[in-house]
Every structure is written in C-alpha cells, then in structure tokens.
Design a protein around this motif. Structure first.
Motif: not given
Ligand code: ATP
Length: 237
Positions: A200-216
């Motif tokens: 997260x310090x490196x990236x501009x944006x992020x996606x968090x996956x939980x069991x095959x779906x985007x959670x955040x």
C-alpha cells in the motif's frame, strides 16, 4: 478508458470456483496492488489476465481489446508480461541467457542488447552476476532476474506475483524501490502481495480479494488508514 478492465470474471479449477465475478481496472501509469489472504484468488487473477487460465465468464479488456476473444498466441505481442510466483528462472542457464529468453520475440539483436542495458541499469546486481548460473543466485537475486526477464519483452503492463515472497526486509525494500522506478519509466504495474502494508505504500490503488470476490477497493493511502484494513490485513498499528 482504463488500460486494463476486468468485468464479471469467473474462473474455475475443476469444481473449485476460484474467481466469482471480479471487477477491476488499472489505469495507464498506475501501480495497483492486489491483496488478500492465501487462496483469495490473487494469482488466479494474474493468470487470467496473462492467458494462463481461461475464465468461464466475464471479459478482460486490455487497451480496448477483449483478450478472451483473441487466440492465445496473440497475447504475448500485446505488451503484457507476467513474473509468476516462485520466480521460475532457468537454473542451469546464466543470468544473461535467462534475460535473452525473455526477449524471444525480438529478432533485432541491437534492441535486445539495449533492453538488457536498461534491465542492468535497473538491477546493477544482475550485471555484476551476468555470467552466473541463475540456480546459484540468492532468492533476492532470482527475484530480480524474474522481474528483469519479464521486462525484456518491453511490456506496457507488468504483472508481478509476490515479489517479496521469502525475502529479507532489506532486499524487499530494494526490489520495491526498483518497482517504483520501473513504473516511473512508464510501465504500468499490477502487483500481488501478501505484505499489505509495504504494497500500500508503493501502490496508487489497491483491491482486496476475499474468496474470489473484491471485498475492498480504493486509493492506497485511504486503505492504509482504514480501520477495517488495519484489523484484517495490516496487523494493527
Ligand atoms: P496464495 O497467496 O496462497 O497464492 P492466491 O490469492 O494467489 O493465494 P490463488 O492461487 O489464486 O490464490 O487460488 C485461488 C483458489 O483456487 C484457491 O482456493 C486455490 O486452492 C485454488 N487453485 C489455485 N490453483 C489451482 C489449481 N491449479 N487447481 C485447483 N485449484 C487451484
């Protein structure tokens, strides 16, 4: 239009439903991190983008083209390079030979040479070790080589799977620093990471996956401060 756009992507491994409708976008010039627990589907997402697994449903558009409608042999020419988890360098070959293999589509030797100089500028350690057998290099050096080999195809989009896996903190810092430099030089990056805080310090944006779906999903700075992220992925403060 985003450089890369996944919409409703479903992937199965036999009966395992690994991706359950992933929506994700990467804009040109970004570093985007893909985070989540083991088995959440991060590597599978990269594999779907680079054509190593075929989604059963959904679309994956890269610079406006639907990758799922293209024959697999056309994918390498589009400008996507994938440095897979576990490095997969060719141990019995030298650093230089591994890099040359990464440029297999380039017939012009002068271009290959110039690209190798670029990779050596990014990773001076690889230049020092250019005649060493890849299998005898340290974990961090092999990771550098895996990234360098992916760069030899001069990609516009670089997919990196867990570049920090198993490496000491100092080496991780060096590699992340170089990923930022690669991005500054115009390569868009989609990065899978277990180390959420560093990513997260490196990236501009992020996606968090939980069991095959985007959670955040959201800007990296916001996710770093998000209390839910703190608890679940960042191990508190
Ligand atoms: P990790 O960080 O552990 O690699 P990940 O988020 O990258 O996790 P994936 O490797 O994408 O997760 O796996 C997603 C799901 O698909 C998991 O349940 C995994 O067990 C399953 N899976 C992955 N590869 C295969 C395969 N070749 N055959 C069967 N199931 C698989």
């Amino acid at each position: 239009m985003a450089m890369l756009e996944l919409a409703g992507v479903h992937v199965y491994y036999g009966h395992v439903h690994a991706l359950k409708g992933i929506d994700l976008e990467v804009e040109e010039g970004e570093i985007v991190a893909l985070l989540g627990a083991n088995g959440a589907g991060k590597s599978t997402t990269l594999r779907a983008i680079s054509g190593l697994v075929r989604p059963r449903e959904g679309s994956i558009r890269f610079q406006g083209q639907d990758l799922l409608r293209l024959p697999a042999h056309q994918l390498p020419a589009l400008g996507i390079a994938h440095a897979p988890e576990g490095r997969r360098v060719f141990g019995p070959l030298t650093v230089e030979e591994n890099l040359t293999l990464g440029a297999y589509r380039q017939a012009d030797r002068a271009v290959v040479e110039e690209t190798r100089r670029w990779v050596f500028d990014l990773f001076p350690r690889l230049q020092e070790r250019r005649r060493q057998l890849a299998g005898t290099m340290s974990g961090g050096e092999q990771q550098m080589l895996a990234i360098g080999r992916a760069l030899m195809s001069r990609p516009r989009l670089l997919l990196l799977d867990e570049p920090s896996l198993g490496l000491a903190p100092l080496v991780v810092r060096q590699i992340f620093h170089t990923i930022r430099e690669i991005n500054r030089q115009g390569v868009t990056v989609l990065l899978v990471e277990q180390n959420a805080r560093a990513a997260l310090k490196l990236a501009h944006r992020a996606y968090v996956l939980e069991t095959g779906t985007v959670a955040v999903a959201g800007p990296a700075g916001e996710l770093l401060r998000d209390p839910r992220m703190q608890e679940a992925y960042l191990g508190g403060r």
